[in-house]
Each structure stands twice: as structure tokens, then as C-alpha cells.
Write a protein that holds these residues in place. Sequence first.
Motif, PDB file in Angstrom:
ATOM      1  N   VAL A 192       0.786  -1.232   0.000  1.00 12.36           N
ATOM      2  CA  VAL A 192       0.000   0.000   0.000  1.00 12.36           C
ATOM      3  C   VAL A 192       0.819   1.284   0.000  1.00 12.36           C
ATOM      4  O   VAL A 192       0.349   2.314  -0.485  1.00 12.36           O
ATOM      5  N   VAL A 193       2.035   1.261   0.542  1.00 17.04           N
ATOM      6  CA  VAL A 193       2.819   2.497   0.674  1.00 17.04           C
ATOM      7  C   VAL A 193       3.084   3.184  -0.665  1.00 17.04           C
ATOM      8  O   VAL A 193       2.924   4.412  -0.761  1.00 17.04           O
ATOM      9  N   PRO A 194       3.469   2.477  -1.723  1.00 19.21           N
ATOM     10  CA  PRO A 194       3.727   3.188  -2.981  1.00 19.21           C
ATOM     11  C   PRO A 194       2.514   3.985  -3.494  1.00 19.21           C
ATOM     12  O   PRO A 194       2.664   5.125  -3.937  1.00 19.21           O
ATOM     13  N   ASP A 195       1.334   3.398  -3.403  1.00 19.60           N
ATOM     14  CA  ASP A 195       0.137   4.110  -3.858  1.00 19.60           C
ATOM     15  C   ASP A 195      -0.206   5.277  -2.929  1.00 19.60           C
ATOM     16  O   ASP A 195      -0.603   6.353  -3.386  1.00 19.60           O
ATOM     17  N   LEU A 196      -0.057   5.078  -1.617  1.00 21.31           N
ATOM     18  CA  LEU A 196      -0.318   6.171  -0.683  1.00 21.31           C
ATOM     19  C   LEU A 196       0.635   7.336  -0.926  1.00 21.31           C
ATOM     20  O   LEU A 196       0.235   8.506  -0.852  1.00 21.31           O
ATOM     21  N   LEU A 197       1.880   7.030  -1.207  1.00 18.64           N
ATOM     22  CA  LEU A 197       2.862   8.079  -1.512  1.00 18.64           C
ATOM     23  C   LEU A 197       2.477   8.826  -2.783  1.00 18.64           C
ATOM     24  O   LEU A 197       2.493  10.066  -2.813  1.00 18.64           O
ATOM     25  N   ALA A 198       2.150   8.081  -3.816  1.00 19.19           N
ATOM     26  CA  ALA A 198       1.814   8.711  -5.091  1.00 19.19           C
ATOM     27  C   ALA A 198       0.582   9.599  -4.977  1.00 19.19           C
ATOM     28  O   ALA A 198       0.480  10.619  -5.658  1.00 19.19           O
ATOM     29  N   LEU A 199      -0.334   9.224  -4.095  1.00 16.21           N
ATOM     30  CA  LEU A 199      -1.546  10.030  -3.900  1.00 16.21           C
ATOM     31  C   LEU A 199      -1.360  11.141  -2.869  1.00 16.21           C
ATOM     32  O   LEU A 199      -2.258  11.950  -2.662  1.00 16.21           O
ATOM     33  N   GLY A 200      -0.216  11.159  -2.202  1.00 15.57           N
ATOM     34  CA  GLY A 200       0.031  12.181  -1.184  1.00 15.57           C
ATOM     35  C   GLY A 200      -0.790  11.967   0.074  1.00 15.57           C
ATOM     36  O   GLY A 200      -1.097  12.908   0.795  1.00 15.57           O
ATOM     37  N   LEU A 201      -1.136  10.708   0.374  1.00 21.33           N
ATOM     38  CA  LEU A 201      -1.999  10.412   1.523  1.00 21.33           C
ATOM     39  C   LEU A 201      -1.243   9.853   2.721  1.00 21.33           C
ATOM     40  O   LEU A 201      -1.843   9.319   3.642  1.00 21.33           O
ATOM     41  N   ILE A 202       0.082   9.995   2.715  1.00 21.21           N
ATOM     42  CA  ILE A 202       0.870   9.453   3.819  1.00 21.21           C
ATOM     43  C   ILE A 202       2.039  10.397   4.108  1.00 21.21           C
ATOM     44  O   ILE A 202       2.528  11.077   3.209  1.00 21.21           O
ATOM     45  N   SER A 203       2.427  10.417   5.366  1.00 21.82           N
ATOM     46  CA  SER A 203       3.606  11.193   5.754  1.00 21.82           C
ATOM     47  C   SER A 203       4.369  10.396   6.806  1.00 21.82           C
ATOM     48  O   SER A 203       3.902   9.365   7.286  1.00 21.82           O
ATOM     49  N   ARG A 204       5.519  10.908   7.201  1.00 23.46           N
ATOM     50  CA  ARG A 204       6.322  10.228   8.216  1.00 23.46           C
ATOM     51  C   ARG A 204       5.570  10.106   9.538  1.00 23.46           C
ATOM     52  O   ARG A 204       5.869   9.237  10.346  1.00 23.46           O
ATOM     53  N   LEU A 205       4.590  10.934   9.763  1.00 26.45           N
ATOM     54  CA  LEU A 205       3.830  10.914  11.014  1.00 26.45           C
ATOM     55  C   LEU A 205       2.834   9.756  11.087  1.00 26.45           C
ATOM     56  O   LEU A 205       2.270   9.494  12.141  1.00 26.45           O
ATOM     57  N   ASP A 206       2.620   9.060   9.994  1.00 27.67           N
ATOM     58  CA  ASP A 206       1.567   8.046   9.914  1.00 27.67           C
ATOM     59  C   ASP A 206       2.027   6.629  10.240  1.00 27.67           C
ATOM     60  O   ASP A 206       1.292   5.678   9.999  1.00 27.67           O
ATOM     61  N   MET A 207       3.204   6.474  10.808  1.00 21.08           N
ATOM     62  CA  MET A 207       3.730   5.131  11.037  1.00 21.08           C
ATOM     63  C   MET A 207       2.788   4.285  11.891  1.00 21.08           C
ATOM     64  O   MET A 207       2.467   3.150  11.534  1.00 21.08           O
ATOM     65  N   GLN A 208       2.338   4.798  13.012  1.00 22.89           N
ATOM     66  CA  GLN A 208       1.515   3.998  13.928  1.00 22.89           C
ATOM     67  C   GLN A 208       0.178   3.626  13.292  1.00 22.89           C
ATOM     68  O   GLN A 208      -0.259   2.478  13.382  1.00 22.89           O
ATOM     69  N   ALA A 209      -0.463   4.567  12.648  1.00 25.78           N
ATOM     70  CA  ALA A 209      -1.766   4.273  12.020  1.00 25.78           C
ATOM     71  C   ALA A 209      -1.618   3.226  10.919  1.00 25.78           C
ATOM     72  O   ALA A 209      -2.433   2.300  10.817  1.00 25.78           O
ATOM     73  N   LEU A 210      -0.582   3.349  10.111  1.00 29.32           N
ATOM     74  CA  LEU A 210      -0.380   2.383   9.035  1.00 29.32           C
ATOM     75  C   LEU A 210       0.034   1.024   9.599  1.00 29.32           C
ATOM     76  O   LEU A 210      -0.412  -0.021   9.115  1.00 29.32           O
ATOM     77  N   ALA A 211       0.850   1.014  10.647  1.00 30.10           N
ATOM     78  CA  ALA A 211       1.248  -0.250  11.284  1.00 30.10           C
ATOM     79  C   ALA A 211       0.024  -0.960  11.862  1.00 30.10           C
ATOM     80  O   ALA A 211      -0.100  -2.181  11.744  1.00 30.10           O
ATOM     81  N   GLN A 212      -0.885  -0.214  12.469  1.00 30.01           N
ATOM     82  CA  GLN A 212      -2.102  -0.820  13.014  1.00 30.01           C
ATOM     83  C   GLN A 212      -2.932  -1.453  11.900  1.00 30.01           C
ATOM     84  O   GLN A 212      -3.455  -2.563  12.062  1.00 30.01           O
ATOM     85  N   TYR A 213      -3.043  -0.763  10.782  1.00 28.22           N
ATOM     86  CA  TYR A 213      -3.774  -1.315   9.645  1.00 28.22           C
ATOM     87  C   TYR A 213      -3.103  -2.611   9.172  1.00 28.22           C
ATOM     88  O   TYR A 213      -3.763  -3.640   8.986  1.00 28.22           O
ATOM     89  N   CYS A 214      -1.803  -2.575   8.973  1.00 25.77           N
ATOM     90  CA  CYS A 214      -1.079  -3.738   8.452  1.00 25.77           C
ATOM     91  C   CYS A 214      -1.148  -4.922   9.415  1.00 25.77           C
ATOM     92  O   CYS A 214      -1.301  -6.070   8.996  1.00 25.77           O
ATOM     93  N   GLU A 215      -1.047  -4.653  10.708  1.00 22.86           N
ATOM     94  CA  GLU A 215      -1.169  -5.724  11.695  1.00 22.86           C
ATOM     95  C   GLU A 215      -2.561  -6.336  11.667  1.00 22.86           C
ATOM     96  O   GLU A 215      -2.718  -7.557  11.761  1.00 22.86           O
ATOM     97  N   ALA A 216      -3.581  -5.512  11.544  1.00 23.40           N
ATOM     98  CA  ALA A 216      -4.955  -6.027  11.503  1.00 23.40           C
ATOM     99  C   ALA A 216      -5.175  -6.889  10.266  1.00 23.40           C
ATOM    100  O   ALA A 216      -5.826  -7.938  10.332  1.00 23.40           O
ATOM    101  N   VAL A 217      -4.622  -6.478   9.129  1.00 25.49           N
ATOM    102  CA  VAL A 217      -4.730  -7.286   7.903  1.00 25.49           C
ATOM    103  C   VAL A 217      -4.026  -8.625   8.111  1.00 25.49           C
ATOM    104  O   VAL A 217      -4.539  -9.679   7.724  1.00 25.49           O
ATOM    105  N   SER A 218      -2.864  -8.605   8.736  1.00 24.67           N
ATOM    106  CA  SER A 218      -2.121  -9.832   9.013  1.00 24.67           C
ATOM    107  C   SER A 218      -2.922 -10.756   9.928  1.00 24.67           C
ATOM    108  O   SER A 218      -3.007 -11.971   9.690  1.00 24.67           O
TER     109      SER A 218
END
Length: 135
Positions: free
Chosen positions: A21-47
Motif C-alpha cells: 500500500v505504501v507506494p500508492d499512498l505516496l503517489a496520492l500524497g496520503l501518507i507522511s512520516r507521522l503516519d507510522m503507527q496508524a499504518l502499522a495498526q492497519y497492516c497488523e490487523a490485515v495480518s
Amino acid sequence: VEAPPMPDWLDADAEAEWQRVVPDLLALGLISRLDMQALAQYCEAVSEYRRWSLKIQELNQSVATPNMGDIQTYRTGAKDLSIWRKLRNEARRQADEAGAKFGFTPMARRALRAQQAPQGELFPNEQKQIAEKYF
């Protein structure tokens, strides 16, 4: 716009989702360095969702425990959702909740689209192609 560093404590499935997901989020400008915890929570839940889905399939296909992945039968004969199904349902809820922050559901994408100011070409080239994929 810069992706946050991937946490070293993610399991293999969570890491794979992060990489997906990170490449698409970057290309869309929907992610920043501040989003680590939120994205990690999403990825853990998917796992976790994947883990519990596979456990349910394993139990349901077993001759010794047919359908035990979905239904738990008590000694009294009463039936309930199995703990595996409950864990899977909770992981789905968590993935949906965390993913909505990044526009991973149709309603979340609708909200993101509503926040965009009307303008001409919003996304140049690569960003436009990725935006069309999700929006």
C-alpha cells in the motif's frame, strides 16, 4: 511527502501489506512520516485477519473438527461463533477502522474526495492513474 519507516516488529504478512500500500499512498500524497503507527495498526490487523481466516479454513477442512472454525458447540448443545471467527471479525473491524484513515474503503474514499478543492488536473500522470484505481 515521505513514507514513514516500516516498524521492525511487523510480522511477514504485515510487512507485505505495508509494501503493497505504501507506494500508492505516496503517489496520492496520503501518507507522511507521522503516519507510522496508524499504518502499522492497519497492516497488523490485515495480518491477523489472514491468520484467523487460515485457521478457520484449517479447522473447517479437518475431519476431526468439521466446521469447528466457524461454530463452537458447548457441552449443553448450545452453539456460538467460534473464538476463531470472533478473532477474525475483530481483526476485520480493526483493519476497516485503521484503513479508513487512508481511504481504504469506498466511504472513506468518498470523504477524501469531498475534501478536495475543485480544480483542473488534480493528479499528474502517475498520480492520476493511481487515483483512478481507487477513486
